[in-house]
Design a protein around this motif. Sequence first.
Motif, PDB file in Angstrom:
ATOM      1  N   MET A  85       0.843  -1.211   0.000  1.00 21.38           N
ATOM      2  CA  MET A  85       0.000   0.000   0.000  1.00 21.38           C
ATOM      3  C   MET A  85       0.871   1.250   0.000  1.00 21.38           C
ATOM      4  O   MET A  85       0.616   2.210  -0.730  1.00 21.38           O
ATOM      5  CB  MET A  85      -0.907   0.022   1.239  1.00 21.38           C
ATOM      6  N   VAL A  86       1.919   1.232   0.818  1.00 18.00           N
ATOM      7  CA  VAL A  86       2.816   2.392   0.914  1.00 18.00           C
ATOM      8  C   VAL A  86       3.557   2.600  -0.409  1.00 18.00           C
ATOM      9  O   VAL A  86       3.692   3.722  -0.902  1.00 18.00           O
ATOM     10  CB  VAL A  86       3.824   2.202   2.069  1.00 18.00           C
ATOM     11  N   ARG A  88       2.601   1.794  -3.406  1.00 16.68           N
ATOM     12  CA  ARG A  88       1.694   2.372  -4.406  1.00 16.68           C
ATOM     13  C   ARG A  88       1.431   3.855  -4.119  1.00 16.68           C
ATOM     14  O   ARG A  88       1.269   4.659  -5.033  1.00 16.68           O
ATOM     15  CB  ARG A  88       0.379   1.586  -4.443  1.00 16.68           C
ATOM     16  N   GLY A  89       1.361   4.193  -2.836  1.00 17.29           N
ATOM     17  CA  GLY A  89       1.163   5.598  -2.461  1.00 17.29           C
ATOM     18  C   GLY A  89       2.352   6.442  -2.887  1.00 17.29           C
ATOM     19  O   GLY A  89       2.202   7.557  -3.390  1.00 17.29           O
ATOM     20  N   PHE A  90       3.550   5.881  -2.719  1.00 19.62           N
ATOM     21  CA  PHE A  90       4.776   6.581  -3.101  1.00 19.62           C
ATOM     22  C   PHE A  90       4.791   6.811  -4.615  1.00 19.62           C
ATOM     23  O   PHE A  90       5.113   7.905  -5.093  1.00 19.62           O
ATOM     24  CB  PHE A  90       5.985   5.756  -2.667  1.00 19.62           C
TER      25      PHE A  90
END
Lengths: 257, 153
Positions: A85-86, A88-90
């Motif tokens: 998730m992180v 993809r957020g980055f």
Amino acid sequence: MNTIELKATYGTAFHNHVVGPGEGGLRAAYELGREAVGRGLSLLDLAEVHHEALWSEICLENADVEAVLRAGGEFFLESLSAYEMVRRGFEEANQTALLQRSRLDMLRQLSDFLADTSLASDSVGSLEEILRLIAEQARELIGARLCVVSLTDDGMPLTASSYSAGQSDETRELDAKKLSAVASLPHAPEARITAALSSLDGKELGSLELFDKEEGDFTAVDRATLAHVSQMASAAVERLRLHTPGTPETDRREGST
Amino acid sequence: MRDEIVVSIRSDQDMVEARAKCRRLADDLGFSRTDATLIATAISEIARNILVHAGRGEISMRPLCDDGRYGMTVVARDSGPGIRDVARAVKSGFASRGGLGLGLPGARRLMDKFDVESEPGEGTTVTMTKWRAVDDLERLREKRRRRAGGASS
């Protein structure tokens, strides 16, 4: 939670999952990964912790190695999901930053365009000069191989173009014959975009056309940029005609005063 | 094809049940283990939101089939306080102040389609969809099917 605490909690949760595999254990793995992300532990820390837990289980007397490895694979996958998730957020944040940078570049080029247009409007033969500038700037700004700008209203019909020849940096104007040949080639809808040049009272002055994007197809952002350039170009053309003796606009203006 | 599956969310244990049922459905539909994990993670994030902000709610899942493609839609509903600024709640995360991109934005990034309907005081409904990647064998079958369709017409 630091790495030492994560080691202890992870080891216990993994052992429970090996002994009684199920969704409860996988959910515990997901929570541990989430906690690790929240505490700023790196993916390498988590991999190390997992390896130690796996090794401990394999070294146990009477360990069913195949079952431990199977449980280890699914447990680790689950604990990594928060990191995914992180990641993809980055990636999303990166794309947003790139988009903002390209908008900034666009604004800078539009500002140059305004300055150049302002200078050109004071030079001899300035309408031709402005059309050439418009063609050059629009083509460079959007990254197309060819730009054609035409004035087709009741003033003097004029056409200017800017053409990028393959990989070289050379740009040039095409003569009328070549221009007509290139522009009349069949172009897929995504390989040609057009915007109208209009006066303040809505009268059509001409058009601005771009052909063959240098990389990929024209996008919605390209269309929006072209619309923006065409508004500025329309204003520049109209302003010049209003102040150039002998044009229909000047005659109309002088007749009305 | 299986019918809709509904799980009431009132406790952590219900979250485990929702994850287990989602994983079984994903397996039936031929999702990879990685994709099943991503869907289970998105469900966990949404279920956590229900428990934290509304206390209770429900999560339903149903299979999708559209032009030979298989997928899963998950709908999470609660009657909690709702979200004042949905756009911000869904988009914030990594790029916002100190956010890590978990919660709603994290779930959104794991799914193919994500929609939130919410009004302050009216509760929240989150609808999310994940499509299964088409494998080479399916592509080949589809090609043959189209060819056969073309030949018969």
